[in-house]
Design a protein around this motif. Structure first.
Motif, PDB file in Angstrom:
ATOM      1  N   THR A   1      -0.495  12.017   5.103  1.00 28.64           N
ATOM      2  CA  THR A   1      -0.767  11.450   4.017  1.00 28.64           C
ATOM      3  C   THR A   1      -1.009  12.114   2.521  1.00 28.64           C
ATOM      4  O   THR A   1      -0.961  13.345   2.496  1.00 28.64           O
TER       5      THR A   1
ATOM      6  N   ILE B   1      -7.306   5.974   5.362  1.00 27.88           N
ATOM      7  CA  ILE B   1      -5.987   5.948   4.497  1.00 27.88           C
ATOM      8  C   ILE B   1      -5.118   6.425   5.996  1.00 27.88           C
ATOM      9  O   ILE B   1      -4.965   7.461   6.484  1.00 27.88           O
TER      10      ILE B   1
ATOM     11  N   GLY C   1       0.967   8.679   7.200  1.00 26.44           N
ATOM     12  CA  GLY C   1       2.076   8.487   6.254  1.00 26.44           C
ATOM     13  C   GLY C   1       1.859   7.797   5.166  1.00 26.44           C
ATOM     14  O   GLY C   1       3.123   7.314   4.381  1.00 26.44           O
ATOM     15  N   THR C   2       0.488   7.493   4.760  1.00 21.22           N
ATOM     16  CA  THR C   2       0.433   6.674   3.317  1.00 21.22           C
ATOM     17  C   THR C   2       0.594   7.624   2.085  1.00 21.22           C
ATOM     18  O   THR C   2      -0.215   8.631   2.262  1.00 21.22           O
ATOM     19  N   ALA C   3       1.168   7.395   1.366  1.00 19.32           N
ATOM     20  CA  ALA C   3       1.173   7.932  -0.165  1.00 19.32           C
ATOM     21  C   ALA C   3       0.253   7.030  -0.972  1.00 19.32           C
ATOM     22  O   ALA C   3       0.488   6.019  -1.273  1.00 19.32           O
ATOM     23  N   VAL C   4      -0.917   7.628  -1.405  1.00 17.80           N
ATOM     24  CA  VAL C   4      -1.721   6.926  -2.338  1.00 17.80           C
ATOM     25  C   VAL C   4      -1.376   7.219  -3.807  1.00 17.80           C
ATOM     26  O   VAL C   4      -1.523   8.220  -4.373  1.00 17.80           O
ATOM     27  N   THR C   5      -0.949   6.194  -4.650  1.00 16.44           N
ATOM     28  CA  THR C   5      -0.590   6.426  -6.047  1.00 16.44           C
ATOM     29  C   THR C   5      -1.297   5.398  -6.905  1.00 16.44           C
ATOM     30  O   THR C   5      -1.011   5.251  -7.984  1.00 16.44           O
TER      31      THR C   5
ATOM     32  N   ALA D   1      -5.962   1.622   3.428  1.00 13.70           N
ATOM     33  CA  ALA D   1      -4.628   1.915   2.869  1.00 13.70           C
ATOM     34  C   ALA D   1      -3.652   2.281   3.902  1.00 13.70           C
ATOM     35  O   ALA D   1      -4.005   3.371   4.664  1.00 13.70           O
ATOM     36  N   ILE D   2      -2.486   1.526   3.856  1.00 11.87           N
ATOM     37  CA  ILE D   2      -1.466   1.859   4.723  1.00 11.87           C
ATOM     38  C   ILE D   2      -0.305   1.404   4.316  1.00 11.87           C
ATOM     39  O   ILE D   2      -0.004   0.558   3.574  1.00 11.87           O
ATOM     40  N   SER D   3       0.717   2.148   4.432  1.00 12.05           N
ATOM     41  CA  SER D   3       1.988   2.194   4.149  1.00 12.05           C
ATOM     42  C   SER D   3       2.732   1.101   4.850  1.00 12.05           C
ATOM     43  O   SER D   3       2.211   0.812   6.011  1.00 12.05           O
ATOM     44  N   ARG D   4       3.841   0.522   4.623  1.00  8.41           N
ATOM     45  CA  ARG D   4       4.589  -0.481   5.302  1.00  8.41           C
ATOM     46  C   ARG D   4       5.172   0.133   6.549  1.00  8.41           C
ATOM     47  O   ARG D   4       5.108   1.519   6.667  1.00  8.41           O
TER      48      ARG D   4
ATOM     49  N   THR E   1       7.187   1.302  10.005  1.00 12.07           N
ATOM     50  CA  THR E   1       8.542   2.107  10.088  1.00 12.07           C
ATOM     51  C   THR E   1       9.620   0.860  10.192  1.00 12.07           C
ATOM     52  O   THR E   1       9.499   0.019  10.906  1.00 12.07           O
TER      53      THR E   1
END
Length: 222
Positions: free
Chosen positions: A171, A185, A188-192, A201-204, A206
């Motif tokens: 992350t 978090i 693999g999540t990029a916090v912007t 907070a989670i990214s989409r 794969t």
């Protein structure tokens, strides 16, 4: 320094391995909640005391405690046991792997920093911080108490993280942003953007393309 570790699970086993290689730390035993006490009363060949009676076998004035090294309850279990230990008069040990680089930073008590981590000058890690392998904490970052950073996390300069927050592996938190207390978090999540207290907070997920590797190889690799 004589110390005990809190726990008898896999993470405690890993920490015992590290501690026993540190010439400044002497592991003399373990403690754990009574429900998890091994029938033999031992773990890794050392005595285990039930937490409610640990001070009998391991007197607070003579032995320090490290842990629990755990993110159970999003780090609240670790927080609660830390304050119980403090109330019983225990002092705390910390562990920093010799391959990590910590320079000009403030590290709270009862913290763990494993292999090849970087904590840059003027960063501050709160009490009970855990940095698994290859974590980067940038300059002037402010990390709250009882946070857990899994491997390959990157916290940029002047970022802020609240108490009892968990960062999954790989992350990232961009500079000058904040993540609140009690957050998770996902890996693999990029916090912007700024994350409020208690948020997930989670990214989409794969994206999987059936037979995509074959098509990619033909197009780009010949």
């Amino acid at each position: 320094m004589d110390i005990i570790l809190f726990g008898v699970g896999q993470i405690a086993e890993v920490m015992a391995h590290y501690v026993q290689q540190d010439p400044h730390l002497n592991l003399v035993g373990f403690t754990v909640d009574r429900a998890y006490l091994p029938p033999s009363g031992e773990f890794k060949g050392l005595p285990v005391a039930a937490w409610d009676d640990a001070s009998t076998l391991f007197p607070p004035g003579k032995i320090r405690i490290l842990g629990p090294v755990s993110y159970r309850g999003n780090n609240t279990f670790r927080r609660d046991r830390h304050f119980e230990a403090k109330e019983r008069g225990y002092s705390f040990a910390s562990y920093i792997h010799p391959s990590s680089h910590v320079s000009g930073a403030e590290i709270g008590e009862n913290s763990v920093i494993l292999e090849e981590c970087t904590v840059q000058p003027y960063a501050k890690l709160g009490t009970g911080s855990i940095l698994w392998s290859k974590v980067h904490i940038g300059h002037h970052a402010q990390i709250g108490d009882f946070c857990f950073f899994a491997s390959f996390c990157g916290i940029a300069g002047n970022a802020r993280v609240g108490d009892c927050t968990f960062f999954g592996g790989q992350t990232g938190l961009a500079d000058n942003l904040s993540v609140g207390s009690g957050c998770i978090i996902g890996a693999g999540t990029a916090v912007t953007e700024t994350i409020p207290d208690g948020a997930l907070a989670i990214s989409r997920g794969t994206r999987v393309l059936p037979n995509g590797a074959r098509r990619f190889a033909r197009r780009l690799l010949g």
